[in-house]
Design an enzyme around this catalytic site. Structure first.
Site, PDB file in Angstrom:
ATOM      1  N   HIS A   1       0.831  -1.217   0.000  1.00  0.00           N
ATOM      2  CA  HIS A   1       0.000   0.000   0.000  1.00  0.00           C
ATOM      3  C   HIS A   1       0.859   1.259   0.000  1.00  0.00           C
ATOM      4  CE1 HIS A   1      -4.041  -1.740   0.187  1.00  0.00           C
ATOM      5  NE2 HIS A   1      -3.453  -2.729   0.836  1.00  0.00           N
ATOM      6  N   THR A   2       2.037   1.139  -0.561  1.00  0.00           N
ATOM      7  CA  THR A   2       2.906   2.309  -0.730  1.00  0.00           C
ATOM      8  C   THR A   2       2.896   2.797  -2.175  1.00  0.00           C
ATOM      9  OG1 THR A   2       4.682   0.699  -0.961  1.00  0.00           O
ATOM     10  CG2 THR A   2       4.526   1.851   1.156  1.00  0.00           C
ATOM     11  N   ASP A   3       2.538   1.928  -3.119  1.00  0.00           N
ATOM     12  CA  ASP A   3       2.726   2.322  -4.538  1.00  0.00           C
ATOM     13  C   ASP A   3       1.860   3.517  -4.935  1.00  0.00           C
ATOM     14  OD1 ASP A   3       0.367   0.749  -4.661  1.00  0.00           O
ATOM     15  OD2 ASP A   3       1.048  -0.488  -6.357  1.00  0.00           O
TER      16      ASP A   3
ATOM     17  N   LEU B   1      -1.764 -12.753  -5.836  1.00  0.00           N
ATOM     18  CA  LEU B   1      -0.477 -12.921  -6.512  1.00  0.00           C
ATOM     19  C   LEU B   1      -0.462 -12.212  -7.870  1.00  0.00           C
ATOM     20  CD1 LEU B   1       0.104 -16.680  -5.565  1.00  0.00           C
ATOM     21  CD2 LEU B   1       0.955 -14.632  -4.388  1.00  0.00           C
TER      22      LEU B   1
ATOM     23  N   ASP C   1       2.144  -4.058  -9.470  1.00  0.00           N
ATOM     24  CA  ASP C   1       1.967  -5.405 -10.016  1.00  0.00           C
ATOM     25  C   ASP C   1       2.372  -5.485 -11.479  1.00  0.00           C
ATOM     26  OD1 ASP C   1       0.987  -5.789  -7.514  1.00  0.00           O
ATOM     27  OD2 ASP C   1      -1.107  -5.981  -8.113  1.00  0.00           O
TER      28      ASP C   1
ATOM     29  N   GLY D   1      -7.382 -14.733  -7.235  1.00  0.00           N
ATOM     30  CA  GLY D   1      -7.895 -14.316  -5.925  1.00  0.00           C
ATOM     31  C   GLY D   1      -6.922 -14.649  -4.811  1.00  0.00           C
ATOM     32  N   ALA D   2      -5.683 -15.037  -5.148  1.00  0.00           N
ATOM     33  CA  ALA D   2      -4.707 -15.404  -4.125  1.00  0.00           C
ATOM     34  C   ALA D   2      -3.760 -14.251  -3.824  1.00  0.00           C
ATOM     35  CB  ALA D   2      -3.919 -16.638  -4.564  1.00  0.00           C
TER      36      ALA D   2
ATOM     37  N   GLU E   1      -6.284  -0.880 -16.055  1.00  0.00           N
ATOM     38  CA  GLU E   1      -7.006  -1.421 -14.895  1.00  0.00           C
ATOM     39  C   GLU E   1      -7.780  -0.305 -14.174  1.00  0.00           C
ATOM     40  OE1 GLU E   1      -5.046  -4.503 -12.779  1.00  0.00           O
ATOM     41  OE2 GLU E   1      -6.366  -4.326 -11.034  1.00  0.00           O
TER      42      GLU E   1
ATOM     43  N   SER F   1      -4.370 -10.621 -12.224  1.00  0.00           N
ATOM     44  CA  SER F   1      -4.944  -9.643 -13.161  1.00  0.00           C
ATOM     45  C   SER F   1      -3.844  -8.907 -13.915  1.00  0.00           C
ATOM     46  CB  SER F   1      -5.786  -8.598 -12.434  1.00  0.00           C
ATOM     47  OG  SER F   1      -6.612  -9.178 -11.497  1.00  0.00           O
TER      48      SER F   1
HETATM   49  C1  GLA Z   1      -2.773  -4.585  -5.050  1.00  0.00           C
HETATM   50  C2  GLA Z   1      -2.601  -3.450  -6.056  1.00  0.00           C
HETATM   51  C3  GLA Z   1      -1.206  -2.862  -5.999  1.00  0.00           C
HETATM   52  C4  GLA Z   1      -0.808  -2.491  -4.570  1.00  0.00           C
HETATM   53  C5  GLA Z   1      -1.110  -3.641  -3.608  1.00  0.00           C
HETATM   54  C6  GLA Z   1      -0.886  -3.260  -2.170  1.00  0.00           C
HETATM   55  O1  GLA Z   1      -1.958  -5.664  -5.393  1.00  0.00           O
HETATM   56  O2  GLA Z   1      -2.846  -3.920  -7.367  1.00  0.00           O
HETATM   57  O3  GLA Z   1      -1.110  -1.743  -6.853  1.00  0.00           O
HETATM   58  O4  GLA Z   1      -1.448  -1.317  -4.157  1.00  0.00           O
HETATM   59  O5  GLA Z   1      -2.440  -4.121  -3.737  1.00  0.00           O
HETATM   60  O6  GLA Z   1       0.460  -3.007  -1.939  1.00  0.00           O
END
Ligand code: GLA
Length: 387
Positions: free
Chosen positions: A33-35, A126, A173, A123-124, A161, A129
């Site tokens: 949750h930093t991106d 990883l 991601d 949904g894991a 997305e 998407s």
């Molecule tokens: C998901 C989002 C990413 C990122 C993470 C949390 O994977 O797609 O952009 O925010 O949550 O770090």
């Protein structure tokens, strides 16, 4: 996977594909949750991912089929957004490749027929998407001779997305899927887009990094992820900074925010950025065993300050630590998905058993385990058969 895809493509479309492109899923070592706060992340690619067999079309249409989904989906590449078209749930999986095609159309790409196959659990947490977006993006660029460098392609896939699917994700991601290298973690600065490859080889230090799919499936298009992002943006606006990345004096800053929820969110993001920097320092110093403390601190912060953990994740981390793991934490957006656990290789079996036993005691569906081996990023995996 390529042979199965090639044969499946020929059966579905009555012609040979022009190639197969593969894009991996990712695990984030640290930096959660930093991106979308313009911060730092440190993901690596998994050996698992999404493959797409594809052939160019010049009728302005993208058609997608998948070994994992039901009906084929056909859509014009110059439509509006998938969100505004209000697609029914059975077409939802195809919003990712169609969304990418629509964004790349502005850059000169066009239509294609695709057949998708995946060995990445959905949904894991990883990033299945993002893997689907990136395999599609590489295929479309190659088929239409469009040259876009990988950092820019990651931003376009993220945009697809955000705008087409309606999920306000950050940049991690897609960047991980496109930029990661074998045996390395990717230190990405999500503001500048600059990245560095950091060697990461837990096995060389006698350690195993386990991925535990907690089998609590997450759906980030639900509201909680967007709510966290909005809270971070509100806190940044109140603090007069462009993004929470810019908060320098955490203690002083927290005193100026009245809302305890926003204080907790800021505390997580600021300390998590520091943990990414500290983790890179440990990796560069060869101190892999010391990563455990960073993972644990990250998990507690995500659980207590950012409030995105879930019972299965907390139970798995707790059971792993009691069984001798050096550290563990939830990964990805939260509210379901996977956990990573760093354990001495000799204790990995005991750690798995302890997590499975903790699950059995609570009557939960058994977790799945993967060995997380840092792997290479997205690529065309077959030479063209014709062209
Ligand atoms: C998901 C989002 C990413 C990122 C993470 C949390 O994977 O797609 O952009 O925010 O949550 O770090």
């Amino acid at each position: 996977m390529s042979d199965r895809l090639r044969a499946g493509f020929a059966a579905a479309y009555g012609r040979e594909p022009e190639g197969v492109w593969h894009a991996p899923g990712r695990v984030n070592l640290i930096g959660e949750h930093t991106d979308y706060n313009d911060g730092l992340v440190l993901p690596f690619a998994l050996p698992l991912g999404v493959s797409a067999a594809a052939a160019r079309r010049d009728d302005g249409v993208i058609e997608v089929r998948s070994h994992q989904a039901g009906e084929p989906v056909t859509a014009p590449v110059d439509g509006g957004t998938v969100v505004s078209e209000g697609w029914p749930p059975e077409r939802a999986w195809a919003a990712y490749p169609v969304g990418v095609a629509r964004v790349l159309r502005e850059h000169g790409a066009g239509g294609a027929s695709l057949l998708i196959d995946s060995d990445l659990p959905q949904g894991a947490g990883l990033a299945s998407s993002a893997a689907l977006e990136c395999a599609t993006a590489l295929a479309l660029c190659d088929l239409h001779n469009v040259e876009i460098d990988r950092p820019a392609l990651a931003r376009l896939a993220q945009r697809a997305e955000n705008e087409q699917v309606g999920m306000p994700c950050g940049l991690m991601d897609q960047s991980a899927s496109l930029l990661c290298e074998d045996g390395r973690a990717l230190m990405l600065d999500c503001r500048s887009g600059l990245s560095a490859q950091v060697p990461f080889d837990p096995a060389a230090s006698g350690l195993t990094l386990l991925v535990v799919d907690t089998r609590a499936s997450h759906a980030l298009t639900g509201g909680e992820y967007g709510r966290r992002r909005a809270e971070c943006e509100e806190a940044a606006a109140l603090l007069g900074v462009a993004a929470l990345r810019d908060v320098k004096d955490l203690a002083g800053t927290l005193g100026t925010l009245r809302d305890p929820v926003l204080r907790r969110r800021v505390q997580h993001v600021v300390t998590e950025n520091h943990r990414v920097e500290a983790t890179v320092g440990l990796l560069r110093a060869g101190a892999v065993p010391d990563l455990g403390a960073m993972l644990n601190a990250s998990h507690l912060s995500l659980r207590d300050q950012f409030e995105v953990s879930w019972p299965e994740a907390d139970t798995a981390v707790d059971a792993a630590l009691r069984a001798g793991a050096r550290g563990g934490r939830m990964v990805g957006g939260g509210f379901g998905g996977s956990v990573i656990v760093l354990a001495p290789a000799a204790k990995a079996g005991r750690v798995r058993d302890a997590i499975a036993a903790a699950y059995a005691k609570r009557g939960w569906t058994a977790p799945e385990f993967l060995d997380a081996v840092p792997s290479g990023g997205a690529a065309r995996v077959t030479a063209p058969w014709r062209r």
